[in-house]
Scaffold this motif. Sequence first.
Motif, PDB file in Angstrom:
ATOM      1  N   GLN A 163       3.871 -11.494   0.556  1.00 16.21           N
ATOM      2  CA  GLN A 163       3.214 -12.610   1.245  1.00 16.21           C
ATOM      3  C   GLN A 163       2.691 -12.152   2.610  1.00 16.21           C
ATOM      4  N   PHE A 164       3.434 -11.293   3.308  1.00 24.29           N
ATOM      5  CA  PHE A 164       2.995 -10.804   4.606  1.00 24.29           C
ATOM      6  C   PHE A 164       1.779  -9.901   4.481  1.00 24.29           C
ATOM      7  N   VAL A 165       1.691  -9.163   3.391  1.00 23.16           N
ATOM      8  CA  VAL A 165       0.535  -8.299   3.162  1.00 23.16           C
ATOM      9  C   VAL A 165      -0.702  -9.149   2.878  1.00 23.16           C
ATOM     10  N   VAL A 166      -0.558 -10.144   2.008  1.00 24.86           N
ATOM     11  CA  VAL A 166      -1.685 -11.006   1.644  1.00 24.86           C
ATOM     12  C   VAL A 166      -2.121 -11.864   2.828  1.00 24.86           C
ATOM     13  N   GLU A 167      -1.179 -12.523   3.480  1.00 24.55           N
ATOM     14  CA  GLU A 167      -1.500 -13.426   4.583  1.00 24.55           C
ATOM     15  C   GLU A 167      -1.923 -12.672   5.842  1.00 24.55           C
ATOM     16  N   GLY A 168      -1.373 -11.494   6.064  1.00 29.67           N
ATOM     17  CA  GLY A 168      -1.611 -10.788   7.318  1.00 29.67           C
ATOM     18  C   GLY A 168      -2.736  -9.779   7.296  1.00 29.67           C
ATOM     19  N   SER A 169      -3.433  -9.640   6.197  1.00 34.12           N
ATOM     20  CA  SER A 169      -4.520  -8.659   6.108  1.00 34.12           C
ATOM     21  C   SER A 169      -5.830  -9.245   6.602  1.00 34.12           C
ATOM     22  N   CYS A 170      -6.602  -8.413   7.276  1.00 30.58           N
ATOM     23  CA  CYS A 170      -7.929  -8.822   7.742  1.00 30.58           C
ATOM     24  C   CYS A 170      -8.802  -9.091   6.517  1.00 30.58           C
ATOM     25  N   LYS A 171      -9.472 -10.249   6.497  1.00 34.62           N
ATOM     26  CA  LYS A 171     -10.289 -10.634   5.343  1.00 34.62           C
ATOM     27  C   LYS A 171     -11.760 -10.265   5.513  1.00 34.62           C
ATOM     28  N   SER A 172     -12.159 -10.004   6.766  1.00 31.77           N
ATOM     29  CA  SER A 172     -13.538  -9.597   7.022  1.00 31.77           C
ATOM     30  C   SER A 172     -13.598  -8.959   8.399  1.00 31.77           C
ATOM     31  N   TRP A 173     -14.432  -7.923   8.551  1.00 32.56           N
ATOM     32  CA  TRP A 173     -14.699  -7.356   9.866  1.00 32.56           C
ATOM     33  C   TRP A 173     -16.114  -6.801   9.881  1.00 32.56           C
ATOM     34  N   ILE A 174     -16.647  -6.689  11.084  1.00 27.52           N
ATOM     35  CA  ILE A 174     -18.014  -6.177  11.227  1.00 27.52           C
ATOM     36  C   ILE A 174     -18.145  -5.446  12.553  1.00 27.52           C
ATOM     37  N   ASN A 175     -18.981  -4.418  12.556  1.00 29.09           N
ATOM     38  CA  ASN A 175     -19.350  -3.689  13.765  1.00 29.09           C
ATOM     39  C   ASN A 175     -20.875  -3.633  13.772  1.00 29.09           C
ATOM     40  N   VAL A 176     -21.491  -4.191  14.818  1.00 29.56           N
ATOM     41  CA  VAL A 176     -22.951  -4.287  14.874  1.00 29.56           C
ATOM     42  C   VAL A 176     -23.496  -3.677  16.158  1.00 29.56           C
TER      43      VAL A 176
END
Length: 129
Positions: A21-34
């Motif tokens: 649950q900590f892996v699923v809930e605590g993982s970044c779902k999106s990131w971007i570098n522009v």
Amino acid sequence: MAGKIVADQLEHSTAGSVDTQFVVEGSCKSWINVKGTGTAGSNMIRDSFNISSDTDNGTGNYTFAFSSNMNNDDYAASSSVGGSTDAGSFYPAGICNRTTSNYEMDIENNSGTQTDPGIGDATIFGDLA
């Protein structure tokens, strides 16, 4: 062959264990570098995860669409921006107009005027749909 692993806990041989649950809930779902000097849709995104497209809405305002939608618009978002002309300066950046399918990033310079950044980043945490 596609498969599925079902587990309630992950254990490392020497570093302990963690509930999945900590892996699923605590993982970044999106990131971007522009880079703010680029052109939306072609060379503005330097790198990203779970971003399908970008729109330049005008100076200092961008919309980023998710590849996989979020479950709701209550996700946590964080952003940072480095100045394009002032070496070492950082400008305020905000994530606004959140929906399950996209969000906007607004960037202002130190005088409160919207500006395009040298480099900008955003991270999203929450539940995927």
